[in-house]
Enzyme design. Sequence first.
Site, PDB file in Angstrom:
ATOM      1  N   GLY A 171       0.825  -1.220   0.000  1.00 16.92           N
ATOM      2  CA  GLY A 171       0.000   0.000   0.000  1.00 16.92           C
ATOM      3  C   GLY A 171       0.849   1.255   0.000  1.00 16.92           C
TER       4      GLY A 171
ATOM      5  N   ILE B 158       5.214  -3.297   8.234  1.00 19.20           N
ATOM      6  CA  ILE B 158       6.277  -2.906   7.294  1.00 19.20           C
ATOM      7  C   ILE B 158       5.913  -1.546   6.707  1.00 19.20           C
ATOM      8  CG2 ILE B 158       7.567  -3.583   5.207  1.00 19.20           C
ATOM      9  CD1 ILE B 158       6.577  -6.513   5.836  1.00 19.20           C
TER      10      ILE B 158
ATOM     11  N   VAL C 194       9.367   8.315   1.122  1.00 15.77           N
ATOM     12  CA  VAL C 194       9.947   9.406   0.334  1.00 15.77           C
ATOM     13  C   VAL C 194       9.378   9.286  -1.089  1.00 15.77           C
ATOM     14  CG1 VAL C 194      12.098   9.904   1.565  1.00 15.77           C
ATOM     15  CG2 VAL C 194      11.993   7.938   0.044  1.00 15.77           C
TER      16      VAL C 194
ATOM     17  N   LYS D 225       6.117  22.254 -10.164  1.00 15.24           N
ATOM     18  CA  LYS D 225       7.545  22.048 -10.432  1.00 15.24           C
ATOM     19  C   LYS D 225       7.823  22.355 -11.902  1.00 15.24           C
ATOM     20  CE  LYS D 225      10.847  18.162 -10.589  1.00 15.24           C
ATOM     21  NZ  LYS D 225      11.062  16.742 -10.233  1.00 15.24           N
TER      22      LYS D 225
ATOM     23  N   THR E 111      12.161   9.993 -11.318  1.00 14.17           N
ATOM     24  CA  THR E 111      11.497   9.265 -12.403  1.00 14.17           C
ATOM     25  C   THR E 111      10.689   8.050 -11.941  1.00 14.17           C
ATOM     26  OG1 THR E 111      13.642   8.210 -12.632  1.00 14.17           O
ATOM     27  CG2 THR E 111      13.057   9.852 -14.288  1.00 14.17           C
TER      28      THR E 111
END
Length: 507
Positions: free
Chosen positions: A16, A46, A51, A82, A350
């Site tokens: 997830g 877990i 990030v 961005k 990416t």
Amino acid sequence: MQNNTKPPRKIVIVGGGTAGWMTASLLQHAWNKYGTEITLIESADIDTIGVGEGSTPYLKTFFTKLNIEESEWMPACHATYKCGISFPNWSSDSEYNNYFHPFFSPLDLKSGNALFDNCCIRRRGHPADTHPNDFFVSATLARRQLSPIPKKKMPFIPDYGYHFDAALLGQFLKKRAVSLGITYLVGTIDSVAQHDNGEICGLSSKEHGLLTGDFFIDCSGFSGLLINKALKEKFISFKENLFNDAAVAIPTPIEPNKNIPSETVSKALSNGWMWKIPLVSRYGNGYVYSSKYISAQAAENELRQHLGESAKGMPARHIKMRVGRVEKHWSHNCLAIGLSQGFIEPLEATALMLIQLSIEHFIHNYEKGQHTNKYRPAYNKRINEFFDGVRDYVVTHYKLNQRNDSEYWRANRNNSHISKNLKQLLQVWDDGSDFEALLTKQTKSLVYLRPSWYCILAGMGRFPPVDNPNMVKFSATPADKVRLYCESVSQQFVSHQTQLKRIYGAS
Ligand SMILES: Cc1cc2nc3c(=O)[nH]c(=O)nc-3n(C[C@H](O)[C@H](O)[C@H](O)COP(=O)(O)OP(=O)(O)OC[C@H]3O[C@@H](n4cnc5c(N)ncnc54)[C@H](O)[C@@H]3O)c2cc1C
């Protein structure tokens, strides 16, 4: 191989994180009409990687496809716009101390061509204006802290990406997917049941017993629970090409009511580089480094030193990275998506793009093969091309670096483990022959397009010495002229702060 008229009846996704929820959302969107049932299971024990907060412009198409407005998801994820990435300190030569990798648009057609022409002159040893920062509208937008959104409708706007809080994006997608009918379970898979032919038939957990399905998606992160551990698919490490294998992340406060930058900054440090990503609620910062050259503690100290007072008392999160990719992303009745299928260090942000491309190509190939595995080999080949193409572009930053302050940077510059494609690109660029023809020939495998290659090669100063410094510059189009053009176009764009207020106000 059986011919089916429909996609799998029951799909089970393990994991997830962002990959799991992006996969669930896109599969649900594509196959809900066939009655496909989707279950997503994740472990309470877990953690997700936590990030992954910058995107390429491709993410925009994800939200468009799902009919999700910016005013809906951006505030929920503390997102900002961005315009590209700036790369300070990758060279010790002051002329090339910082360059910007912009997102492009037809607004750059003329000015971009001017850069390509000037580079052609400069590659042959003649003086010419070739700093890419002068030639692209997005670079000016970022420098002036503008958004990529125009004040009035324009025929073209620049491509743009986003910055966002990774955990909030996961929560946003989860809430939406569950409301649209995806079954969400919490449990830790401890064993995988397989048929004699290797196909997966079920996943066991203490919490839910055996969870059966027709097709399984491995979004379990770096552990590769299904693709590596159960199906034993080979993992191809990129460690000889890319040395970084760890990161440390530290958030810092962002000053309220100050203009928020519309760019990611990826600044080179002693043994790697640090990202600085502006969200509306904080900065995300991190140092990506090679554990062979610097210890975790020294990396954290160096990052804290760069962040200064703002990082005092802020927690550091240390992360190990498995850099490379599997050989087969789709194996038997299982597809690996996200960190389980592979990861290229985040210099160009990416990973979400590769996740999205992998799911979309899977849906396309599965449907094209009348819901069979007919196109599985072609799919695996294509996804490998995407990964290898991105890897080559990221490797280029290291190969072209001009820092001399550590063994890390010298080793990167001297690294001969670069792909045949990249060797050829550098050779043709350096010897002044037909770079354009080579780019065209390599289009499919390159992933990054022409402007990106010019930006990195010119931005990092990959040019021979000027043959006669007293010679008048040959530039077909001088930088002054293009700078004026970019400045005047940028006047038509809304400031980043104002645009964020509009989007956040509308939520
Ligand atoms: C330092 C760093 C910086 C990055 N920066 C960027 C960036 O700027 N842009 C970008 O696009 N990407 C970036 N990425 C990549 C990005 O973070 C990931 O691609 C993205 O978050 C997807 O991760 P994931 O969902 O595959 O894995 P994870 O987030 O690790 O999720 C794994 C999931 O699997 C579950 N799980 C694992 N084992 C089991 C089990 N046995 N049973 C049940 N559930 C299980 C976990 O509970 C979790 O929910 C970065 C990555 C790193 C390491």
